[in-house]
Scaffold this motif. Structure first.
Motif, PDB file in Angstrom:
ATOM      1  N   TYR B  13       0.845  -1.197   0.000  1.00  0.00           N
ATOM      2  CA  TYR B  13       0.000   0.000   0.000  1.00  0.00           C
ATOM      3  C   TYR B  13       0.873   1.237   0.000  1.00  0.00           C
ATOM      4  O   TYR B  13       1.986   1.213   0.517  1.00  0.00           O
ATOM      5  CB  TYR B  13      -0.902   0.018   1.240  1.00  0.00           C
ATOM      6  N   ASN B  39      -5.476 -11.300  11.967  1.00  0.00           N
ATOM      7  CA  ASN B  39      -5.840  -9.947  11.556  1.00  0.00           C
ATOM      8  C   ASN B  39      -4.647  -9.286  10.889  1.00  0.00           C
ATOM      9  O   ASN B  39      -3.539  -9.331  11.409  1.00  0.00           O
ATOM     10  CB  ASN B  39      -6.233  -9.101  12.776  1.00  0.00           C
ATOM     11  N   GLY B  40      -4.902  -8.714   9.738  1.00  0.00           N
ATOM     12  CA  GLY B  40      -3.823  -8.025   9.046  1.00  0.00           C
ATOM     13  C   GLY B  40      -2.957  -8.956   8.216  1.00  0.00           C
ATOM     14  O   GLY B  40      -1.932  -8.544   7.680  1.00  0.00           O
ATOM     15  N   ALA B  41      -3.357 -10.233   8.090  1.00  0.00           N
ATOM     16  CA  ALA B  41      -2.555 -11.173   7.310  1.00  0.00           C
ATOM     17  C   ALA B  41      -2.632 -10.854   5.817  1.00  0.00           C
ATOM     18  O   ALA B  41      -1.795 -11.298   5.036  1.00  0.00           O
ATOM     19  CB  ALA B  41      -3.029 -12.603   7.567  1.00  0.00           C
ATOM     20  N   GLY B  42      -3.653 -10.084   5.428  1.00  0.00           N
ATOM     21  CA  GLY B  42      -3.761  -9.697   4.025  1.00  0.00           C
ATOM     22  C   GLY B  42      -4.885 -10.384   3.264  1.00  0.00           C
ATOM     23  O   GLY B  42      -4.914 -10.338   2.043  1.00  0.00           O
ATOM     24  N   LYS B  43      -5.832 -10.969   3.992  1.00  0.00           N
ATOM     25  CA  LYS B  43      -6.933 -11.683   3.338  1.00  0.00           C
ATOM     26  C   LYS B  43      -7.828 -10.732   2.548  1.00  0.00           C
ATOM     27  O   LYS B  43      -8.098 -10.956   1.371  1.00  0.00           O
ATOM     28  CB  LYS B  43      -7.773 -12.430   4.390  1.00  0.00           C
ATOM     29  N   SER B  44      -8.262  -9.669   3.232  1.00  0.00           N
ATOM     30  CA  SER B  44      -9.150  -8.722   2.548  1.00  0.00           C
ATOM     31  C   SER B  44      -8.450  -8.091   1.354  1.00  0.00           C
ATOM     32  O   SER B  44      -9.062  -7.887   0.302  1.00  0.00           O
ATOM     33  CB  SER B  44      -9.616  -7.627   3.504  1.00  0.00           C
ATOM     34  N   THR B  45      -7.185  -7.808   1.505  1.00  0.00           N
ATOM     35  CA  THR B  45      -6.430  -7.217   0.405  1.00  0.00           C
ATOM     36  C   THR B  45      -6.428  -8.153  -0.802  1.00  0.00           C
ATOM     37  O   THR B  45      -6.692  -7.728  -1.934  1.00  0.00           O
ATOM     38  CB  THR B  45      -4.982  -6.937   0.848  1.00  0.00           C
ATOM     39  N   GLN B  86     -16.581  -7.003   4.003  1.00  0.00           N
ATOM     40  CA  GLN B  86     -16.569  -7.104   5.452  1.00  0.00           C
ATOM     41  C   GLN B  86     -17.515  -6.037   6.018  1.00  0.00           C
ATOM     42  O   GLN B  86     -18.272  -6.295   6.932  1.00  0.00           O
ATOM     43  CB  GLN B  86     -15.147  -6.837   5.926  1.00  0.00           C
ATOM     44  N   GLU B 166     -15.511 -12.361   5.692  1.00  0.00           N
ATOM     45  CA  GLU B 166     -16.000 -12.465   7.066  1.00  0.00           C
ATOM     46  C   GLU B 166     -17.518 -12.297   7.182  1.00  0.00           C
ATOM     47  O   GLU B 166     -18.010 -11.427   7.886  1.00  0.00           O
ATOM     48  CB  GLU B 166     -15.293 -11.433   7.954  1.00  0.00           C
ATOM     49  N   HIS B 198     -12.873 -16.200  10.961  1.00  0.00           N
ATOM     50  CA  HIS B 198     -11.889 -16.395  12.031  1.00  0.00           C
ATOM     51  C   HIS B 198     -12.241 -17.569  12.933  1.00  0.00           C
ATOM     52  O   HIS B 198     -11.390 -18.125  13.602  1.00  0.00           O
ATOM     53  CB  HIS B 198     -11.761 -15.127  12.873  1.00  0.00           C
ATOM     54  N   THR B 401      -6.943   2.706   7.774  1.00  0.00           N
ATOM     55  CA  THR B 401      -6.157   1.782   6.952  1.00  0.00           C
ATOM     56  C   THR B 401      -5.865   0.474   7.684  1.00  0.00           C
ATOM     57  O   THR B 401      -5.281  -0.435   7.105  1.00  0.00           O
ATOM     58  CB  THR B 401      -4.803   2.400   6.545  1.00  0.00           C
ATOM     59  N   SER B 403      -6.548  -3.213   9.472  1.00  0.00           N
ATOM     60  CA  SER B 403      -7.472  -4.306   9.228  1.00  0.00           C
ATOM     61  C   SER B 403      -8.479  -4.324  10.376  1.00  0.00           C
ATOM     62  O   SER B 403      -8.236  -3.770  11.449  1.00  0.00           O
ATOM     63  CB  SER B 403      -6.719  -5.624   9.160  1.00  0.00           C
ATOM     64  N   GLY B 405      -9.597  -6.399  12.625  1.00  0.00           N
ATOM     65  CA  GLY B 405      -9.224  -6.860  13.948  1.00  0.00           C
ATOM     66  C   GLY B 405      -8.301  -5.885  14.658  1.00  0.00           C
ATOM     67  O   GLY B 405      -8.391  -5.694  15.879  1.00  0.00           O
TER      68      GLY B 405
HETATM   69  N1  ATP Z   1      -5.933   1.177   2.244  1.00  0.00           N
HETATM   70  C1  ATP Z   1      -4.868   0.778   2.972  1.00  0.00           C
HETATM   71  N2  ATP Z   1      -3.782   1.581   3.105  1.00  0.00           N
HETATM   72  C2  ATP Z   1      -2.704   1.192   3.833  1.00  0.00           C
HETATM   73  N3  ATP Z   1      -2.608   0.017   4.463  1.00  0.00           N
HETATM   74  C3  ATP Z   1      -3.642  -0.843   4.368  1.00  0.00           C
HETATM   75  C4  ATP Z   1      -4.835  -0.504   3.631  1.00  0.00           C
HETATM   76  N4  ATP Z   1      -5.697  -1.540   3.728  1.00  0.00           N
HETATM   77  C5  ATP Z   1      -5.099  -2.487   4.475  1.00  0.00           C
HETATM   78  N5  ATP Z   1      -3.851  -2.078   4.872  1.00  0.00           N
HETATM   79  C6  ATP Z   1      -2.892  -2.857   5.677  1.00  0.00           C
HETATM   80  O1  ATP Z   1      -2.613  -4.060   5.004  1.00  0.00           O
HETATM   81  C7  ATP Z   1      -2.511  -5.148   5.921  1.00  0.00           C
HETATM   82  C8  ATP Z   1      -3.446  -6.250   5.501  1.00  0.00           C
HETATM   83  O2  ATP Z   1      -4.772  -5.818   5.676  1.00  0.00           O
HETATM   84  P1  ATP Z   1      -6.040  -6.701   5.331  1.00  0.00           P
HETATM   85  O3  ATP Z   1      -7.236  -5.826   5.527  1.00  0.00           O
HETATM   86  O4  ATP Z   1      -5.864  -7.335   4.012  1.00  0.00           O
HETATM   87  O5  ATP Z   1      -5.995  -7.811   6.475  1.00  0.00           O
HETATM   88  P2  ATP Z   1      -7.014  -8.988   6.799  1.00  0.00           P
HETATM   89  O6  ATP Z   1      -6.271 -10.260   6.667  1.00  0.00           O
HETATM   90  O7  ATP Z   1      -8.248  -8.849   6.008  1.00  0.00           O
HETATM   91  O8  ATP Z   1      -7.294  -8.725   8.348  1.00  0.00           O
HETATM   92  P3  ATP Z   1      -8.666  -8.874   9.218  1.00  0.00           P
HETATM   93  O9  ATP Z   1      -8.812 -10.294   9.564  1.00  0.00           O
HETATM   94  O10 ATP Z   1      -8.391  -8.066  10.453  1.00  0.00           O
HETATM   95  O11 ATP Z   1      -9.777  -8.316   8.413  1.00  0.00           O
HETATM   96  C9  ATP Z   1      -2.804  -4.569   7.287  1.00  0.00           C
HETATM   97  O12 ATP Z   1      -1.585  -4.378   7.951  1.00  0.00           O
HETATM   98  C10 ATP Z   1      -3.472  -3.255   7.020  1.00  0.00           C
HETATM   99  O13 ATP Z   1      -3.155  -2.317   8.017  1.00  0.00           O
END
Ligand code: ATP
Ligand code: MG
Lengths: 314, 514
Positions: B13, B39-45, B86, B166, B198, B401, B403, B405
């Motif tokens: 990002y 949380n923050g592993a990058g799944k949503s990304t 989500q 989720e 989760h 920004t 995640s 969790g």
């Molecule tokens: N728009 C953004 N700008 C900067 N950083 C971001 C942005 N979106 C997500 N991140 C960062 O990228 C990392 C992965 O985020 P992501 O949302 O993919 O996690 P996740 O696996 O879906 O977590 P969760 O289970 O908490 O939803 C996190 O460290 C988050 O802070």
């Protein structure tokens, strides 16, 4: 006292109301379209003013309808410009709007001076034209109510009829077409239309264009019918009153019509009262529409707050 | 042949957070494929990349054996991919059918053909067993139904692959079961589902295969039938996790909060809390049990001062706090972890550091003679970020920004950075991963052990049973049962009272009402 009643309930007064309402209604519809798309258009005032001047100058050289189209077009262009600054260059839309207003206040005087060869106050030495009134005197032929119909319906500007139609058209667009659905969705919660693949910035750009065009049209009516010719600052806050009217009309086209009529009526009072109450300073009378705007907005807001409180929302 | 493949996906990002780093995902047609990770592993990304919302910096996507790239959601939708976020994306005042068809409306000339839209939505809802009335505005629907609207939205656009980010986090247990029924019927009709969650029991129940992510990388792909909850947890976190907390014996003689005859009326004028009495003592956790919407949330909001009450008395340490504003209540030792972290718990546009002191702006440590002490605020944030292992680039990052969790951890860190007298907690671990759940549970029980009175509401019965000393069951805003949390108390017993199938007599409740 008697003459006040006679005046207020006369057909001429009704025609005056329609005349004062029309520019306001057009601007209010413009404000409504932009507001519903989530792009608050605070530049209605400036767009109207530029619309006024453009229409007046063009009408010197071209037929009246070309002048009206020019007013409309310049408003639309200003809307497109606002959208460009706000969505392409990511400037704050309120600031961009005020910039347009300031540009309009100074720019129109400058352009006026150029066009008239030095006059910075009015376009009095330009041969500008008026929008024709629609003559419905043939209605008099109807037995009984004919003369009354004529008195009330004849003599309105072409744009007044158009504005009335536009209330319906805007309503139809907003609530009966897919694009109206997009526009309202974009205004309420842009995340949803975006996820559905609807181009949010494009929708807002188009609403600003339409909003500007409507304000420009209102300007044309003001400078080619309500008054014939341009005077500096001739919009006199109508664009801001229109913004208030959008809210007062509960963000609905029919509400916009009612709100514009309310303000138009008080402006009409301000037009006829000085003749009746010559002991009252004219300035005081001219304040009436603005005082009413503020009072109406305060009342409306108190009512809305109460309604929310009743529902337990804070 | 795989239906959809992501190969070597990398995503950094702006700001430098590496969210995906060489991620591989293989989706077979007709399967339910779970993606799990902290949380923050990058799944949503990763999902946003599959749906064209984010563009990858590296790697490629292969759909039906052909390389594809999506410039935006529209392109992904046209390729047959649908996604339920989500955080929902529905226009609140629009009717269900309007939300479903928005962007691909049936037309008749220039007119939006409402009749056809309603009929099509109804047909779709019947076909996939996603029951929902097409006419009411979505804001009037419970979350479970809003989610169905989201799924219908994707199906309406002929999605072959449905991504659910989720989906169960916001659902009550029985709604989860209904969702699973719908997912099975989707798969039976040839759709493919990608599912993020989760809670491992859910994952194991619904999915065929599981991809595990850790810190932006895929660390493995397993068949659901070949793993256990334990081995999966170990794969996710990289160590063994047990979700258990021990509560120390505490002195529970001091009554901290009293609620008498509480009545709350909602926006539509219906009574949601109907004459509730309860007490919370120092050193105990009282669990409010109930199907969502039976008055638990409103009770907590009333005590916190977020909702006006229709009648009743609330006292804190013997003093009435009824009319007091939120800040005064907080000044008297009340802390609150609200249900909706995004709209109530945090200012998403502000930084983590700012959010962490946002309730303490009268505190001399952070504000001196009307000016913010930026260094103290930053140090405070650095400390709390470390203590709560919040995954964020630094104190200056905006909360939006983070995640999901990690956002929750920010709220918990702020509310519990000082020992409260009365702690109100609603859904503390919604959307929070295993490790963090364990941590948040620990933090709440620590506060209790140190003498805080805690009132807890959760849609997750296992959470209530794990944490509470006493449990009060609410049904339609009334107390219908009360239990001391003994080992023989089961979710089934609670369930019959939650659904209003039976009610305890005053005599039965007595031992658990102090
Ligand atoms: N728009 C953004 N700008 C900067 N950083 C971001 C942005 N979106 C997500 N991140 C960062 O990228 C990392 C992965 O985020 P992501 O949302 O993919 O996690 P996740 O696996 O879906 O977590 P969760 O289970 O908490 O939803 C996190 O460290 C988050 O802070
Ligand atoms: Mg996520």
């Amino acid at each position: 006292m008697m003459d006040i009643f006679l005046t207020v309930f006369s057909a001429t007064f009704f025609v005056t109301i329609i005349r004062t309402t029309t520019p306001l209604l057009l601007a209010t519809l413009g404000g409504l379209v932009a507001d519903l798309s989530g792009a608050l258009n605070v530049a209605l005032e400036g767009m109207m003013l530029i619309g006024c001047l453009t229409a007046v100058i063009v009408s010197v050289y071209a037929p009246w309808y070309v002048a009206v189209l020019a007013g409309l077009g310049v408003g639309g262009l200003l809307g497109a410009m606002m959208a460009f600054f706000a969505y392409r260059l990511k400037a704050d839309i309120i600031l961009v709007g005020f910039a347009v207003n300031i540009l309009a206040a100074g720019g129109t005087v400058f352009a006026l001076a150029l066009a008239t060869g030095g006059d910075k106050g009015t376009s009095i030495n330009l041969q500008s034209q008026a929008i024709p009134a629609v003559d419905l005197s043939f209605l008099s032929a109807i037995p009984g109510i004919g003369p009354i119909l004529t008195a009330f319906l004849s003599g309105h500007s072409v744009l007044s009829w158009l504005a009335a139609f536009l209330v319906f058209a805007v309503w139809y667009f907003l609530f009966r077409t897919p694009w109206g659905l997009w526009l309202r969705g974009v205004g309420e919660y842009p995340g949803a239309p975006e996820a559905a693949g609807i181009p949010v910035a494009k929708v807002r750009t188009w609403s600003l264009v339409v909003s500007g065009a409507l304000a420009g049209l209102g300007g044309a009516q003001l400078a080619m019918f309500n008054y014939v010719g341009f005077t500096r600052d001739m919009t006199a806050g109508r664009g801001f009153i229109a913004l208030g009217a959008v809210l007062l009309g509960a963000r609905h086209p029919v509400g916009a019509l009612l709100a514009a009529l309310l303000f138009g009526t008080f402006e009409a009072f301000a037009v006829v009262l000085p003749g009746l109450f010559n002991w009252m300073p004219a300035e005081l009378i001219r304040m009436i529409p603005f005082v009413v705007t503020i009072a109406a907005l305060v009342l409306f807001s108190i009512r809305a707050q109460r309604a929310l409180a009743m529902r337990g929302v804070k | 042949m795989a239906l959809l493949e992501a190969i070597g996906i990398g995503k950094t990002y702006p700001g430098g957070v590496v969210a995906n780093d060489g991620v591989n995902l293989v989706i077979e047609p007709g399967e339910v494929h779970a993606v799990v990770g902290e949380n923050g592993a990058g799944k949503s990304t990763l999902m946003k990349i599959l749906f064209g919302i984010e563009q990858p910096n590296a790697g490629r996507l292969v759909l039906d054996g052909k390389d594809v790239s999506f410039a935006g959601p529209r392109a992904a939708i046209d390729a047959g991919i649908g996604m339920v976020f989500q955080h929902f994306s529905l226009v609140p005042s629009f009717a269900v059918y309007e939300n479903v068809v928005m962007g691909s409306e049936p037309r008749q000339g220039i007119r939006f053909d409402r009749k056809r839209a309603i009929a099509e939505v109804q047909a779709l809802s019947d076909k996939f067993r996603l029951k929902v009335d097409p006419l009411p505005p979505v804001s009037s629907l419970p979350v479970g139904q809003q989610q169905r609207v989201e799924i219908l939205k994707a199906l309406y656009r002929n999605a072959r692959i449905l991504i659910l980010d989720e989906p169960t986090a916001v659902l009550a247990p029985q709604e989860v079961q209904e969702l699973f029924v719908a997912i099975r019927s989707l798969v039976a009709q040839g759709k493919t589902v990608i599912f993020i969650a989760h809670k491992l029991p859910e994952v194991l129940e619904i999915s065929d295969r599981i991809t595990v992510m850790r810190q932006g990388k895929t660390v493995g792909q397993v068949k659901s039938s070949e793993v256990t909850e334990k081995s999966l947890a170990a794969l996710m976190v990289g160590r063994e996790v047990t979700l258990r907390v021990d509560r120390k014996p505490t002195d529970q003689s001091k009554r901290v909060a009293e609620v008498r005859g509480l009545r709350v009326v909602n926006a539509r004028g219906t009574e949601v809390v109907a004459g509730l009495d309860l007490n919370v003592h120092a050193g105990e956790i009282v669990g409010l049990v109930g199907v969502e919407g039976n008055g638990q949330a409103e009770t907590l909001e009333a005590i916190a001062g977020l909702k006006p009450i229709a009648a009743g008395d609330i006292t804190l340490s013997g003093e009435a706090i009824n009319g007091l504003p939120v800040l005064d209540r907080r000044g008297r030792g009340l802390a609150s972890i609200p249900e909706d972290r995004i709209s109530e718990g945090l200012a998403t546009g502000a930084t983590v550091a700012e959010n962490l002191v946002s309730t303490k702006l009268t505190d001399r440590r952070f504000v001196r003679s009307g000016l913010l002490d930026l260094k103290a605020i930053r140090d405070n944030a650095t400390k709390l970020i470390a203590e709560h292992s919040i995954r964020v680039g630094g104190p200056g990052y905006t909360v939006g920004t983070l995640s999901g969790g990690n956002m929750q951890k920010v709220v918990v860190a702020r509310e519990l950075s000082e020992q409260p007298k009365l702690l109100l907690v609603n859904q503390p671990t919604r959307g929070v991963d295993l490790g963090a759940t364990q941590f948040i549970w620990r933090t709440i029980t620590d506060a209790r052990d140190k003498g805080a009175a805690v009132l807890l509401s959760s849609a997750d019965l296992s959470e209530l049973l794990a944490l509470s000393d006493r449990l009060l069951v609410l049904y339609r805003g009334r107390l219908v049962a009360a239990f001391l949390n003994t080992p023989d108390l089961t979710p089934e017993t609670l369930g019959t009272y939650m659904l209003g199938l039976s009610t305890q007599t005053a005599e039965d409740m007595k031992p658990a009402l102090r």
